[in-house]
Design a protein around this motif. Sequence first.
Motif, mmCIF file in Angstrom:
data_model
loop_
_atom_site.group_PDB
_atom_site.id
_atom_site.type_symbol
_atom_site.label_atom_id
_atom_site.label_comp_id
_atom_site.label_asym_id
_atom_site.label_seq_id
_atom_site.Cartn_x
_atom_site.Cartn_y
_atom_site.Cartn_z
ATOM 1 N N VAL A 268 0.831 -1.205 0.000
ATOM 2 C CA VAL A 268 0.000 0.000 0.000
ATOM 3 C C VAL A 268 0.865 1.254 0.000
ATOM 4 C CG1 VAL A 268 -0.226 0.221 2.506
ATOM 5 C CG2 VAL A 268 -2.056 1.055 1.023
ATOM 6 N N GLY A 269 2.081 1.144 0.507
ATOM 7 C CA GLY A 269 2.977 2.297 0.522
ATOM 8 C C GLY A 269 3.463 2.703 -0.848
ATOM 9 N N ASN A 270 3.274 1.859 -1.855
ATOM 10 C CA ASN A 270 3.710 2.180 -3.217
ATOM 11 C C ASN A 270 2.619 2.817 -4.065
ATOM 12 O OD1 ASN A 270 6.211 0.956 -2.639
ATOM 13 N ND2 ASN A 270 5.390 -1.077 -3.147
ATOM 14 N N MET A 271 1.445 3.044 -3.475
ATOM 15 C CA MET A 271 0.313 3.593 -4.241
ATOM 16 C C MET A 271 0.458 5.117 -4.353
ATOM 17 S SD MET A 271 -1.307 0.843 -4.916
ATOM 18 C CE MET A 271 -2.889 1.441 -5.493
ATOM 19 N N GLN A 272 1.255 5.553 -5.298
ATOM 20 C CA GLN A 272 1.588 6.963 -5.424
ATOM 21 C C GLN A 272 0.488 7.814 -6.045
ATOM 22 O OE1 GLN A 272 4.278 8.182 -3.892
ATOM 23 N NE2 GLN A 272 4.450 6.047 -3.213
ATOM 24 N N HIS A 273 -0.615 7.176 -6.497
ATOM 25 C CA HIS A 273 -1.748 7.951 -7.032
ATOM 26 C C HIS A 273 -2.929 7.963 -6.064
ATOM 27 C CE1 HIS A 273 0.230 8.182 -10.940
ATOM 28 N NE2 HIS A 273 0.474 6.867 -10.843
ATOM 29 N N LEU A 274 -2.793 7.294 -4.965
ATOM 30 C CA LEU A 274 -3.901 7.148 -4.021
ATOM 31 C C LEU A 274 -4.179 8.478 -3.314
ATOM 32 C CD1 LEU A 274 -5.856 5.019 -2.876
ATOM 33 C CD2 LEU A 274 -4.200 4.628 -1.025
ATOM 34 N N ILE A 275 -5.435 8.907 -3.380
ATOM 35 C CA ILE A 275 -5.851 10.165 -2.759
ATOM 36 C C ILE A 275 -6.694 9.904 -1.510
ATOM 37 C CG2 ILE A 275 -7.256 12.249 -3.064
ATOM 38 C CD1 ILE A 275 -6.507 12.252 -5.976
ATOM 39 N N SER A 276 -7.544 8.881 -1.552
ATOM 40 C CA SER A 276 -8.462 8.641 -0.445
ATOM 41 C C SER A 276 -8.534 7.151 -0.149
ATOM 42 C CB SER A 276 -9.856 9.187 -0.773
ATOM 43 O OG SER A 276 -10.792 8.815 0.214
ATOM 44 N N ILE A 277 -8.516 6.805 1.149
ATOM 45 C CA ILE A 277 -8.696 5.422 1.557
ATOM 46 C C ILE A 277 -9.592 5.392 2.792
ATOM 47 C CG2 ILE A 277 -6.557 5.427 2.924
ATOM 48 C CD1 ILE A 277 -6.309 2.418 2.196
ATOM 49 N N ASP A 278 -10.599 4.537 2.757
ATOM 50 C CA ASP A 278 -11.544 4.398 3.870
ATOM 51 C C ASP A 278 -11.370 3.011 4.475
ATOM 52 O OD1 ASP A 278 -13.622 4.260 5.641
ATOM 53 O OD2 ASP A 278 -15.147 5.012 4.239
ATOM 54 N N ILE A 279 -10.782 2.955 5.672
ATOM 55 C CA ILE A 279 -10.594 1.681 6.380
ATOM 56 C C ILE A 279 -11.331 1.720 7.714
ATOM 57 C CG2 ILE A 279 -8.431 0.950 5.297
ATOM 58 C CD1 ILE A 279 -6.906 2.331 7.482
ATOM 59 N N SER A 280 -12.424 2.442 7.744
ATOM 60 C CA SER A 280 -13.212 2.547 8.970
ATOM 61 C C SER A 280 -13.970 1.243 9.236
ATOM 62 C CB SER A 280 -14.193 3.715 8.859
ATOM 63 O OG SER A 280 -15.084 3.529 7.783
ATOM 64 N N LYS A 281 -14.322 1.062 10.512
ATOM 65 C CA LYS A 281 -15.135 -0.076 10.962
ATOM 66 C C LYS A 281 -14.473 -1.417 10.608
ATOM 67 C CE LYS A 281 -19.350 2.674 10.464
ATOM 68 N NZ LYS A 281 -20.644 2.819 9.787
ATOM 69 N N ASN A 282 -13.179 -1.500 10.897
ATOM 70 C CA ASN A 282 -12.449 -2.753 10.754
ATOM 71 C C ASN A 282 -11.926 -3.166 12.129
ATOM 72 O OD1 ASN A 282 -11.940 -3.845 7.793
ATOM 73 N ND2 ASN A 282 -12.094 -1.608 7.641
ATOM 74 N N LYS A 283 -10.872 -3.968 12.172
ATOM 75 C CA LYS A 283 -10.330 -4.466 13.433
ATOM 76 C C LYS A 283 -8.885 -4.021 13.645
ATOM 77 C CE LYS A 283 -14.074 -6.824 14.333
ATOM 78 N NZ LYS A 283 -14.977 -6.432 15.446
ATOM 79 N N VAL B 78 2.682 7.355 1.360
ATOM 80 C CA VAL B 78 1.885 7.743 0.194
ATOM 81 C C VAL B 78 1.779 9.267 0.170
ATOM 82 C CG1 VAL B 78 -0.279 7.425 -1.049
ATOM 83 C CG2 VAL B 78 0.611 5.577 0.390
ATOM 84 N N SER B 79 2.593 9.896 -0.665
ATOM 85 C CA SER B 79 2.665 11.368 -0.662
ATOM 86 C C SER B 79 1.417 12.025 -1.232
ATOM 87 C CB SER B 79 3.888 11.824 -1.462
ATOM 88 O OG SER B 79 3.807 11.358 -2.795
ATOM 89 N N SER B 80 0.658 11.315 -2.041
ATOM 90 C CA SER B 80 -0.530 11.912 -2.666
ATOM 91 C C SER B 80 -1.771 11.830 -1.795
ATOM 92 C CB SER B 80 -0.807 11.216 -4.005
ATOM 93 O OG SER B 80 -1.032 9.821 -3.793
ATOM 94 N N LEU B 81 -1.705 11.117 -0.689
ATOM 95 C CA LEU B 81 -2.888 10.841 0.122
ATOM 96 C C LEU B 81 -3.420 12.116 0.769
ATOM 97 C CD1 LEU B 81 -4.588 8.403 0.867
ATOM 98 C CD2 LEU B 81 -3.153 8.080 2.882
ATOM 99 N N GLN B 82 -4.740 12.330 0.659
ATOM 100 C CA GLN B 82 -5.374 13.530 1.194
ATOM 101 C C GLN B 82 -6.467 13.210 2.216
ATOM 102 O OE1 GLN B 82 -6.822 16.074 -1.921
ATOM 103 N NE2 GLN B 82 -4.860 16.118 -3.017
ATOM 104 N N HIS B 83 -7.012 11.997 2.174
ATOM 105 C CA HIS B 83 -8.115 11.679 3.072
ATOM 106 C C HIS B 83 -7.974 10.245 3.571
ATOM 107 C CE1 HIS B 83 -12.209 11.773 4.742
ATOM 108 N NE2 HIS B 83 -12.296 10.537 4.318
ATOM 109 N N ILE B 84 -8.044 10.093 4.902
ATOM 110 C CA ILE B 84 -8.042 8.767 5.531
ATOM 111 C C ILE B 84 -9.208 8.713 6.497
ATOM 112 C CG2 ILE B 84 -6.723 7.081 6.875
ATOM 113 C CD1 ILE B 84 -4.208 8.611 6.218
#
Length: 493
Positions: free
Chosen positions: A50-65, A76-82
């Motif tokens: 996942v650290g190589n996803m250089q185009h990733l802007i948003s990732i939703d990992i809510s409601k997990n464990k 991920v330098s492009s990430l704007q929303h978690i």
Amino acid sequence: MIRSCTDNIQKISLANNQIKALSNKFFLTFTQLREVDLQGNVLTTLPEAVGNMQHLISIDISKNKLTVFPERLTDVSSLQHISVEGNQITDLETLSPMDLSFFYSENISINPTTFFNDSRNLTFLPFYQHSLAVASVIILAYVLIFLLCMLGNILVCFIVLKNRQMRTVTNIFILNLAISDLLVGILCLPITLVDNLITGWPFDVVICKMSGLVQGASVSASVFTLVAIAVERFRCIVYPFQRKLTRRQAIITIAFIWALAVAIMCPSAVTLTVSQDVLHFTVDEHNVTSPLYTCWEAWPDQSMRKIYTTVLFSHIYLAPVTVIVIMYTRIAVKLVKPPASIRDAHAEDESRRVFRRKLRVVNMLLMVALLFTVSWLPLWILMLLTDYGNLSAAQLDLVAVYVFPFAHWLAFFNSSVNPIVYGYFNENFRRGFQAAFKMGLCLVDEPPQPRRNGTWKHNRVFADRDGPNAQGNGRREFCSGQQRDELVLEDLD
């Protein structure tokens, strides 16, 4: 063929699928993903890829464990929303300070409700410190004194520089006082207003250093100038036969005042810096997180800051105010006694008139000194309190958000009120202000007019000219450089 298909996919939703784990192959295959929705699964970690996803802007990992934050997301330098709400993340000790700075430097938007419930006590602060109503009051108050400061002090400078008769020793000191007040109004007041409205420091390190240096040097120059005025008045009134200060000496004194003012503030300018607080950040109304920067004095040891604050308080407030009080007390004692009786009735009448004018000028200068003392006292008390008061975090926050803006406003108010005092107590300044407001400013420099005849006796001026039309000719005489019976400050020497 599969690779070419996956290159076009930019958004994937795998929400609510009870997924227990993802392999590295998933992220190595979909390398162009910009949005990934993994909420509502039972993930306990994310793969290293996942650290190589250089185009990733948003990732939703809510409601997990998840029990620890996926550290590879910080790469991920492009990430704007978690979105990580609804997990069981309670400890961020595994993240280094550089990883923590990721949340600030990239404007990451996260849900703070459950994410930062960790042992480091990371703190979210509102971007705007006040409600709209309170902020509006603060802005109006600051704008008012800014306009008064600009208008009044520019007029003082114009009046003293335009009219040759006003270029006296005391008025030169007053001109210097007006210039220092203008510097405070232009360079410090707007910056302080913004700093009091929002959380953190919004400017760069250059403005941080400049603001501290200019404000400190201007305040120091103001108080040193007030001391110089008090000493000069003391010598002229208590010891009237001593040699008077010339205008050249006054200008040299002012140059020394500014050199001393800058020198005493150099330690502050050197230590002032802008740094990022890695355990605090701001959240605006859209839940967007921003880095929290502060402009502060980075002393090698906290005790050094306390010593420097004490030195400043003693040298640019306590000691000067003490000298001013002593000087004006001696002047008041001298002026308590009315002038000695003179046999000549006309001369005695002129002597009493000069005595009243001299007293009025001293009252004006005393009022300026008194206003300075009262205006700056609350801010000095707060600075000493923050250094020596051992206040709790909640108390410091209360003081910083609500008390400091008022204390700063009161201090800046002093820079705008002096011209009002001049206009109230001194006829020459009052006529200059009236001429300016009546659009009667003289744009053409007329040749100098000869001074009016007069008799000098024992430090008093006796005017030979008077008449009922003097008041009506006030603006014309001001523009031409002529003076009526009302004395300029130097006439009291």
